[in-house]
Write a protein that holds these residues in place. Sequence first.
Motif, PDB file in Angstrom:
ATOM      1  N   VAL A  48       0.853  -1.184   0.000  1.00 14.96           N
ATOM      2  CA  VAL A  48       0.000   0.000   0.000  1.00 14.96           C
ATOM      3  C   VAL A  48       0.886   1.230   0.000  1.00 14.96           C
ATOM      4  CG1 VAL A  48      -1.692   1.312   1.278  1.00 14.96           C
ATOM      5  CG2 VAL A  48      -1.854  -1.161   1.192  1.00 14.96           C
TER       6      VAL A  48
ATOM      7  N   THR B 231      -4.605   7.840  11.152  1.00 19.12           N
ATOM      8  CA  THR B 231      -5.248   7.560   9.867  1.00 19.12           C
ATOM      9  C   THR B 231      -6.760   7.599  10.044  1.00 19.12           C
ATOM     10  OG1 THR B 231      -3.422   6.176   9.097  1.00 19.12           O
ATOM     11  CG2 THR B 231      -5.560   5.860   8.037  1.00 19.12           C
TER      12      THR B 231
ATOM     13  N   VAL C 116     -10.498   7.234   8.138  1.00 19.70           N
ATOM     14  CA  VAL C 116     -11.282   6.726   7.005  1.00 19.70           C
ATOM     15  C   VAL C 116     -12.608   7.469   6.981  1.00 19.70           C
ATOM     16  CG1 VAL C 116     -12.534   4.727   6.123  1.00 19.70           C
ATOM     17  CG2 VAL C 116     -10.207   4.448   7.023  1.00 19.70           C
TER      18      VAL C 116
ATOM     19  N   VAL D 213      -8.121   8.443   4.241  1.00 13.44           N
ATOM     20  CA  VAL D 213      -8.532   7.489   3.219  1.00 13.44           C
ATOM     21  C   VAL D 213     -10.012   7.726   2.962  1.00 13.44           C
ATOM     22  CG1 VAL D 213      -8.742   5.066   2.561  1.00 13.44           C
ATOM     23  CG2 VAL D 213      -6.852   5.794   4.050  1.00 13.44           C
TER      24      VAL D 213
ATOM     25  N   ARG E 279      -5.968   9.269   0.052  1.00 12.99           N
ATOM     26  CA  ARG E 279      -5.972   8.040  -0.748  1.00 12.99           C
ATOM     27  C   ARG E 279      -7.418   7.645  -1.013  1.00 12.99           C
ATOM     28  NH1 ARG E 279      -4.443   2.121   1.393  1.00 12.99           N
ATOM     29  NH2 ARG E 279      -4.565   0.988  -0.578  1.00 12.99           N
TER      30      ARG E 279
ATOM     31  N   ALA F  16     -11.505  -2.893   3.492  1.00 17.53           N
ATOM     32  CA  ALA F  16     -10.835  -3.127   4.771  1.00 17.53           C
ATOM     33  C   ALA F  16      -9.482  -3.798   4.577  1.00 17.53           C
ATOM     34  CB  ALA F  16     -11.730  -3.973   5.675  1.00 17.53           C
TER      35      ALA F  16
ATOM     36  N   LEU G 184      -6.333  -1.592   3.898  1.00 19.86           N
ATOM     37  CA  LEU G 184      -5.906  -0.632   4.914  1.00 19.86           C
ATOM     38  C   LEU G 184      -4.893  -1.268   5.861  1.00 19.86           C
ATOM     39  CD1 LEU G 184      -9.434   0.809   5.766  1.00 19.86           C
ATOM     40  CD2 LEU G 184      -7.725   1.820   4.254  1.00 19.86           C
ATOM     41  N   GLU G 185      -3.786  -0.578   6.072  1.00 12.75           N
ATOM     42  CA  GLU G 185      -2.786  -1.053   7.025  1.00 12.75           C
ATOM     43  C   GLU G 185      -3.125  -0.632   8.445  1.00 12.75           C
ATOM     44  OE1 GLU G 185       0.852   0.570   5.346  1.00 12.75           O
ATOM     45  OE2 GLU G 185       1.518  -1.489   4.953  1.00 12.75           O
ATOM     46  N   ARG G 186      -3.713   0.550   8.576  1.00  8.90           N
ATOM     47  CA  ARG G 186      -3.966   1.121   9.894  1.00  8.90           C
ATOM     48  C   ARG G 186      -5.229   1.964   9.840  1.00  8.90           C
ATOM     49  NH1 ARG G 186       0.189   4.632  13.700  1.00  8.90           N
ATOM     50  NH2 ARG G 186      -1.407   5.501  15.095  1.00  8.90           N
ATOM     51  N   VAL G 187      -6.001   1.930  10.917  1.00  4.68           N
ATOM     52  CA  VAL G 187      -7.172   2.802  11.046  1.00  4.68           C
ATOM     53  C   VAL G 187      -7.240   3.294  12.487  1.00  4.68           C
ATOM     54  CG1 VAL G 187      -9.657   3.072  10.777  1.00  4.68           C
ATOM     55  CG2 VAL G 187      -8.435   1.458   9.304  1.00  4.68           C
TER      56      VAL G 187
ATOM     57  N   LEU H 183     -13.875  -2.749  10.296  1.00  8.26           N
ATOM     58  CA  LEU H 183     -12.720  -1.950  10.713  1.00  8.26           C
ATOM     59  C   LEU H 183     -12.481  -1.962  12.223  1.00  8.26           C
ATOM     60  CD1 LEU H 183     -12.842   1.153   8.337  1.00  8.26           C
ATOM     61  CD2 LEU H 183     -11.828  -1.095   7.996  1.00  8.26           C
TER      62      LEU H 183
END
Length: 262
Positions: A4, A21, A23, A47, A66, A82, A85-88, A130
């Motif tokens: 990503v 991060t 979303v 994101v 993104r 989902a 995504l690396e991180r939320v 998430l």
Amino acid sequence: MSGVPPLTRSGGSEGPGAGRTAVVTGASSGIGAATATRLAADGFDVVVGARRVDRLEELAAAIGARALPLDVTDQASVDAFAAALERVDVLVNNAGGAFDANAVADADLDSWARTYEVNVLGTVRVTKALLPALRASGAGDVLVVSSTAGLVTYEGGSSYTAAKHGVHAMVGALRLELVAEPVRVIEIAPGMVHTEEFSLNRLESQEKADAVYRGVREPLVADDVADCIAWALTRPHHVNVDLMVVRPRAQAAQHKVFRGQD
């Protein structure tokens, strides 16, 4: 997931959201787009997700976010979103809408199903997908953009008010379920907000949509709601804004709107 690309923030590395991060769903227009723009300016890695990828990518390019395609009514789409995504740290559940203004006696059940699918089940799908990442962040936020229609009812709003009452109930239950975990649950309930699409999608006529706001001095706009969202998300993490009701001053209640201008 590996591969990503890193995000570039329009707000730089400074700001209250730096290192987090966020979303934002339903981000191709209106409150979602305004919220993404504000959070990027506040330093969040943003994101954005929505069905209209062309508009989404234009927004993302403008704010340094993104863009990922997302249809909250499609489980496969939510799963793919989902997985990318690396991180939320923050989830802003904004996707929703109203699609008719019929009385119960004239109910279009397909419209009712669509309204419930987008507003209620869509919010549940994305939140469920998430939550593991939000828990893993150690200081996660689930923020749901609901509506004052989730707190009261009104004629011609049966499908929308029923769905938004469902959203409000779900948010309350989620907060109870997560009380021992490092995840805040925040609800922002706007009243009358003048955006380019909400009333048009509901009434299917620009003339009827314009009439909703006619004579109202300074209805809320998307940026006003985005400001409230950003404020709630940037409080110290032990401060939970359970429910914020925000209306224009001209709207004293759902049924009481002062129309003093032509």
